[in-house]
Write an enzyme that holds these catalytic residues in place. Structure first.
Site, PDB file in Angstrom:
ATOM      1  N   SER A  25     -22.659  22.323 -10.235  1.00 28.46           N
ATOM      2  CA  SER A  25     -22.565  22.952 -11.546  1.00 28.46           C
ATOM      3  C   SER A  25     -23.125  22.116 -12.691  1.00 28.46           C
ATOM      4  CB  SER A  25     -21.118  23.316 -11.869  1.00 28.46           C
ATOM      5  OG  SER A  25     -20.359  22.140 -12.118  1.00 28.46           O
ATOM      6  N   TYR A  58     -24.958  26.650 -11.883  1.00 25.04           N
ATOM      7  CA  TYR A  58     -24.078  27.573 -12.596  1.00 25.04           C
ATOM      8  C   TYR A  58     -23.309  26.794 -13.659  1.00 25.04           C
ATOM      9  CZ  TYR A  58     -20.536  25.684  -9.425  1.00 25.04           C
ATOM     10  OH  TYR A  58     -19.714  24.837  -8.726  1.00 25.04           O
TER      11      TYR A  58
END
Length: 126
Positions: A25, A58
């Protein structure tokens, strides 16, 4: 026809952390996510202005007001602390919707100081 359009962009933020051993992430200050309309767990593209690398991951929220941009997991090989990056998310919509669409853009300087927001990218002139 379906088009993929720029949804939100954080323009020229500075990487504050790069943690190879964190679970993937990119952690982003919640204020920055809000400004660009990017949701937690949303797919994002990161374009490293400093070294030219482009990668996808993400978004996860970092503490509001922290100015954190932390590239985590394997993506940490693509960005170092101090690198300038552009973070973008995209949305798909009909051709009709796309013709009226305006993205959420936030512009940064210095140590992740948000200077302004906009609903359009300026026209490039010669």
């Amino acid at each position: 026809m379906i088009r993929t359009m720029l949804q939100g962009k954080l323009h020229r933020v500075k990487v504050t952390q790069a943690d190879l051993h964190y679970e993937g992430s990119c952690a982003i200050d919640q204020d920055f996510l809000d400004a660009a309309g990017i949701l937690e767990n949303e797919a994002i593209d990161i374009w490293n202005v400093t070294n030219g690398k482009r990668f996808s991951t993400y978004a996860i929220a970092a503490e509001r007001g922290s100015r954190i941009i932390s590239v985590n997991g394997a993506a940490a090989h693509c960005a170092a602390v101090g690198d300038i990056v552009i973070i973008a998310s995209f949305v798909t919509m009909s051709d009709e919707e796309a013709r009226r669409w305006q993205p959420n853009v936030a512009y940064f300087e210095g140590d992740n100081e948000m200077k302004r927001t906009a609903k359009a990218i300026p026209v490039q002139v010669a």
